[in-house]
Write a protein that holds these residues in place. Structure first.
Motif, PDB file in Angstrom:
ATOM      1  N   VAL A   1       0.836  -1.198   0.000  1.00  0.00           N
ATOM      2  CA  VAL A   1       0.000   0.000   0.000  1.00  0.00           C
ATOM      3  C   VAL A   1       0.878   1.259   0.000  1.00  0.00           C
ATOM      4  O   VAL A   1       2.076   1.208   0.308  1.00  0.00           O
TER       5      VAL A   1
ATOM      6  N   VAL B   1       0.914   5.072   1.654  1.00  0.00           N
ATOM      7  CA  VAL B   1       0.302   5.856   2.725  1.00  0.00           C
ATOM      8  C   VAL B   1       1.020   7.195   2.875  1.00  0.00           C
ATOM      9  O   VAL B   1       2.178   7.349   2.471  1.00  0.00           O
TER      10      VAL B   1
ATOM     11  N   CYS C   1      -0.369  -4.786   4.094  1.00  0.00           N
ATOM     12  CA  CYS C   1      -1.596  -3.987   4.179  1.00  0.00           C
ATOM     13  C   CYS C   1      -1.756  -3.254   5.517  1.00  0.00           C
ATOM     14  O   CYS C   1      -2.876  -2.877   5.879  1.00  0.00           O
TER      15      CYS C   1
ATOM     16  N   VAL D   1      -1.852  -0.294   7.949  1.00  0.00           N
ATOM     17  CA  VAL D   1      -1.980   1.163   7.898  1.00  0.00           C
ATOM     18  C   VAL D   1      -2.437   1.655   9.269  1.00  0.00           C
ATOM     19  O   VAL D   1      -3.390   1.117   9.845  1.00  0.00           O
TER      20      VAL D   1
ATOM     21  N   LEU E   1      -4.331   6.247   3.954  1.00  0.00           N
ATOM     22  CA  LEU E   1      -4.158   5.334   2.821  1.00  0.00           C
ATOM     23  C   LEU E   1      -4.513   6.073   1.536  1.00  0.00           C
ATOM     24  O   LEU E   1      -5.612   6.630   1.407  1.00  0.00           O
TER      25      LEU E   1
ATOM     26  N   ALA F   1      -7.313  -1.231   2.522  1.00  0.00           N
ATOM     27  CA  ALA F   1      -5.912  -1.515   2.200  1.00  0.00           C
ATOM     28  C   ALA F   1      -5.784  -2.831   1.451  1.00  0.00           C
ATOM     29  O   ALA F   1      -5.039  -2.945   0.466  1.00  0.00           O
TER      30      ALA F   1
END
Length: 252
Positions: free
Chosen positions: A101, A103, A116, A118, A125, A162
């Motif tokens: 991901v 961020v 994934c 976050v 995100l 995510a």
């Protein structure tokens, strides 16, 4: 192979034998509450056969929607992420993949993170990324996607954004790495929400062709007892020295 009834029979990439007819596709595989034109159905069956898709196991389905501007029903072929990954691992040069991901942290810096995870209260995100490696290429196939562009604001996008944006990035990277294997097929989360049914059908428990009933076992009749035949007096008893017994048996 298609017969005169429109039955398509082939082996899917998962090793199972698939049998499809237009009736099966219309009943089990088309979503959206619209009836799809027969030409679209046959095109779907041909695509499944060419790609080794098993729609009855969840590899693919067809979603149909009414285009209000044209007044016509339009259909799209939707393929699961599992099929994309499974097919990639079958490619001769496949050498793994990475995905994660994108961020923005509390300082405003953009971070590309694998996985994934976050921090909801400390990070924002904004997207996903993925790379697919192939031994025959010097550089990986890479995809980066924006959450704002793909967020459908429904279903798992609300609870697991995510995971969903990472999946979109992974599917796109796989398509770029192996365009010949994935041409014309899409994951549901790559499509606009209006064109995808909320829950694709799962035709579990239904069979394509009813199996012939097994014949009921036929019990063999019990043999009739052999008739008892009176052979008269036992002459052998006398021959063995049982004179008294023989004398009683023989009627003089």
């Amino acid at each position: 192979m298609t017969d005169e009834r429109g039955l398509v029979r082939y082996q899917a990439s998962d090793g199972s034998e698939v049998k499809l007819t237009p009736g099966i596709v219309q009943r089990y595989i088309v979503t959206g509450g619209q009836r799809v034109d027969d030409r679209e159905v046959f095109a779907f069956m041909a695509k499944c056969q060419a790609r080794g898709l098993n729609p009855l196991a969840g590899d693919a389905y067809m979603t149909a929607f009414m285009n209000k501007s044209t007044g016509r029903v339009e259909a799209s072929v939707i393929v699961s992420k599992d099929y994309f990954v499974r097919t990639a691992t079958q490619q001769p040069g496949f050498d793994g993949l990475r995905a994660g991901v994108v961020v923005v942290d509390r300082t405003g810096a953009i971070q590309y993170r694998e996985g994934c995870i976050v921090g909801r209260s400390t990070e924002k995100l904004v997207g996903g990324w993925a790379e697919v490696y192939d031994k025959r290429r010097g550089h990986p196939s890479r995809a980066e996607v924006s959450l704002e562009e793909y967020d459908q604001h429904r279903s798992l996008w609300r609870t697991k954004p995510a995971t969903m944006i990472r999946k979109v990035a992974l599917v796109q990277a796989l398509r770029e790495a192996y365009p010949g294997a994935y041409g014309g097929i899409y994951d549901s989360d790559e499509m606009p929400a209006a064109r995808v049914a909320e829950v694709p059908p799962v035709p579990a428990g239904d069979v394509l062709e009813a199996p012939e009933p097994e014949p009921e076992p036929v019990e063999a009749p019990e043999p009739e007892p052999a008739p008892v035949v009176d052979d008269g007096p036992d002459e052998y008893a006398a021959m063995e020295g049982n004179y008294d017994e023989a004398a009683e048996a023989v009627d003089f």
